[in-house]
Write an enzyme that holds these catalytic residues in place. Structure first.
Site, PDB file in Angstrom:
ATOM      1  N   GLU A  98      -7.009  -5.269   9.415  1.00 44.35           N
ATOM      2  CA  GLU A  98      -6.486  -4.792   8.136  1.00 44.35           C
ATOM      3  C   GLU A  98      -6.455  -5.975   7.144  1.00 44.35           C
ATOM      4  OE1 GLU A  98      -2.913  -2.407   8.377  1.00 44.35           O
ATOM      5  OE2 GLU A  98      -3.196  -1.673   6.328  1.00 44.35           O
ATOM      6  N   ASP A 136       0.652  -6.732  14.305  1.00 49.26           N
ATOM      7  CA  ASP A 136       1.647  -5.917  13.580  1.00 49.26           C
ATOM      8  C   ASP A 136       2.868  -5.544  14.442  1.00 49.26           C
ATOM      9  OD1 ASP A 136       0.449  -5.789  11.090  1.00 49.26           O
ATOM     10  OD2 ASP A 136      -0.571  -3.896  11.469  1.00 49.26           O
ATOM     11  N   HIS A 143      -6.501  -8.230  14.384  1.00 47.39           N
ATOM     12  CA  HIS A 143      -6.383  -6.972  13.627  1.00 47.39           C
ATOM     13  C   HIS A 143      -7.110  -7.158  12.307  1.00 47.39           C
ATOM     14  CE1 HIS A 143      -4.852  -3.422  11.830  1.00 47.39           C
ATOM     15  NE2 HIS A 143      -3.700  -3.868  11.377  1.00 47.39           N
ATOM     16  N   HIS A 161       3.896 -10.354  10.919  1.00 53.04           N
ATOM     17  CA  HIS A 161       4.788 -10.174   9.764  1.00 53.04           C
ATOM     18  C   HIS A 161       6.218 -10.518  10.184  1.00 53.04           C
ATOM     19  CE1 HIS A 161       1.845  -8.033   7.297  1.00 53.04           C
ATOM     20  NE2 HIS A 161       1.609  -7.212   8.295  1.00 53.04           N
ATOM     21  N   ASP A 194      -4.541  -7.352   5.093  1.00 52.23           N
ATOM     22  CA  ASP A 194      -3.434  -8.320   5.006  1.00 52.23           C
ATOM     23  C   ASP A 194      -3.589  -9.426   6.048  1.00 52.23           C
ATOM     24  OD1 ASP A 194      -2.922  -6.054   6.649  1.00 52.23           O
ATOM     25  OD2 ASP A 194      -0.807  -6.527   6.782  1.00 52.23           O
ATOM     26  N   HIS A 206       0.816  -1.232   0.000  1.00 51.57           N
ATOM     27  CA  HIS A 206       0.000   0.000   0.000  1.00 51.57           C
ATOM     28  C   HIS A 206       0.851   1.285   0.000  1.00 51.57           C
ATOM     29  CE1 HIS A 206       0.437   0.333   4.354  1.00 51.57           C
ATOM     30  NE2 HIS A 206      -0.512  -0.505   4.671  1.00 51.57           N
ATOM     31  N   HIS A 232      -2.036  -1.591  15.260  1.00 55.64           N
ATOM     32  CA  HIS A 232      -1.801  -0.504  14.343  1.00 55.64           C
ATOM     33  C   HIS A 232      -3.063   0.268  13.966  1.00 55.64           C
ATOM     34  CE1 HIS A 232      -1.431  -0.093   9.695  1.00 55.64           C
ATOM     35  NE2 HIS A 232      -0.973   1.018  10.205  1.00 55.64           N
ATOM     36  N   TYR A 260      10.074  -0.733   9.313  1.00 53.03           N
ATOM     37  CA  TYR A 260       8.655  -0.958   9.606  1.00 53.03           C
ATOM     38  C   TYR A 260       8.168   0.069  10.631  1.00 53.03           C
ATOM     39  CZ  TYR A 260       4.519  -3.844  10.617  1.00 53.03           C
ATOM     40  OH  TYR A 260       3.238  -4.306  10.780  1.00 53.03           O
TER      41      TYR A 260
HETATM   42 FE1  FEO Z   1      -1.913  -3.176  10.046  1.00 56.63          FE
HETATM   43 FE2  FEO Z   1      -0.228  -5.934   8.821  1.00 56.63          FE
HETATM   44  O1  FEO Z   1      -1.617  -4.725   9.029  1.00 56.63           O
END
Ligand code: FEO
Length: 404
Positions: free
Chosen positions: A80, A164, A78, A229, A82, A24, A145, A196
């Site tokens: 989001e 995250d 979370h 991640h 992903d 993104h 996040h 990050y």
């Molecule tokens: Fe805030 Fe990996 O998404």
């Protein structure tokens, strides 16, 4: 990639995205991973999912362990995409599952999917879920996040699944921090953590410190941190926590980054004597040209240096567009504890440097003013003035850095 048992009965079942280079708008030269976890117990629990493109990889990993229809709990740390992009596909395969999520998370999911047939259990900090032999505790982490975010703690295994937070966009063959065997790969890993943080978590430094303090106050013993991640912190989870505390404090190196753009190379020519002036004050200095550099790299370079000089030509009485774009990104990330200045060329009327300082003041950054401006091309006298400006700026950076 096959699943990996990270603790007894708890499996990484995620996906490695070796090829993603634009997340993104954030450049990811090392790819990323979407981590999620399957807890095999009396009540089988899936913790997070993955980006939709990788749903088959993740579901194949799950199927190698258990029929997804047997999953009874799905924890959504979370929302989001992903981490939830394939949630509808997962729910189709797990008709009896209940979703554990924060109130804000439920509100967000309702905007992404038709959730009318899904079963939810809204949770908050301190709520627990018993899976048979293990008890999971939830910990809300709003804005780390997104407002919906939370973490899941498995007491028996001293495992914190941190979504995250503590993650990195870093695709690797190994899943754990102790599988990095060379100085270079360790450096790359630390760099990925900083990258990050600078691009995603920079605005939330005070929240991060407060949340780490809250976890410490709760007395949670942690011997593994598993983010959503990148690599899992197994050998030394305290290392990434300390890195976060340093970054949340706005820690920076005593050095300067010059970030600039140029039209007919007048502002470009100004960077050379400015750089030389800084260097002659025995200070490290790096030069970044905006249109040649992905924005997220420019942001990270800003974040690592105590001082930054922005070079912008004037175009139509205002800043050059790439310089304005950089400052827009930066303002959203709410940087602090940095000293800045500006320089640039103009033709018949200035405006770019003035506007850069207005933005810096809006961000409440320490400024060295009024910067330096040159009409059309830098003359030899102008170049001498640029050199002196570089020396002066290095001195101010050194003085300012002593405060930290
Ligand atoms: Fe805030 Fe990996 O998404």
């Amino acid at each position: 990639m096959e699943s990996v048992e990270i603790k007894p009965g708890i499996f990484w079942v995620g996906a490695i995205d070796w090829g993603v280079r634009d997340f993104h708008g954030y450049v990811t030269p090392n790819g990323t991973t979407y981590n999620n976890y399957l807890l095999m117990d009396e009540k089988i629990t899936l913790i997070d999912t993955v980006k939709d493109d990788f749903s088959k990889v993740m579901l194949d990993n799950v199927r190698n362990i258990v029929d997804p229809a047997r999953i009874e709990h799905i924890i959504v740390n979370h929302i989001e995409p992903d981490h939830t992009g394939c949630l509808d596909k997962v729910m189709d395969l797990t008709p009896n599952a209940t979703l554990y999520i924060t109130d804000k998370g439920k509100q967000g999911l309702d905007r992404h999917f038709d959730t009318s047939r899904w079963k939810f259990k809204i949770v908050k900090t301190g709520d627990t879920l018993n899976t048979g032999s293990k008890t999971l505790m939830f910990l809300e982490t709003p804005m780390l996040h997104w407002p919906d975010s939370m973490m899941t703690y498995v007491r028996k295994d001293k495992l914190l699944i941190s979504q995250d937070a503590f993650g990195q966009h870093y695709a690797t063959s190994g899943r754990f921090d102790d599988e990095f065997f060379t100085c270079f790969s360790v450096y790359e890993l630390e760099n990925a953590v900083k990258d990050y943080y600078a691009n995603i978590l920079m605005p939330f430094g005070s929240l991060i410190k407060a949340k780490i303090a809250e976890i410490q106050k709760l007395g949670l013993e942690i011997d593994m941190i598993a983010p959503d991640h990148g690599i899992i912190w197994r050998s030394d989870p305290g290392k990434v926590v300390n890195m976060y505390l340093d970054m949340a404090d706005g820690k920076a190196d005593e050095r300067v980054v010059i970030i600039y753009d140029t039209m007919w190379n007048s502002t470009g020519r100004m960077t050379q004597p400015i750089m030389q002036g800084i260097k002659d004050e025995n200070m490290d200095v790096k030069v970044i040209k905006l249109r040649s550099t992905p924005m997220s790299i420019a942001i990270k370079e800003f974040w690592q240096a105590r001082g930054c000089l922005l070079g912008t030509p004037t175009l139509n009485n205002i800043m050059f567009p790439s310089a304005a774009e950089f400052l827009t990104h930066l303002r959203g990330l709410r940087p602090k504890n940095r000293i800045v200045g500006a320089f640039g060329s103009y033709g018949w009327a200035g405006g770019g440097v003035k506007e850069a300082y207005e933005e810096f003041r809006r961000m409440k950054l320490e400024t060295v003013e009024p910067g330096i401006q040159v009409k059309y091309r830098p003359s030899l006298e102008d170049e001498s003035a640029c050199y002196e400006f570089g020396k002066e700026f290095a001195g101010k950076v050194r003085e300012y850095h002593r405060k930290f």
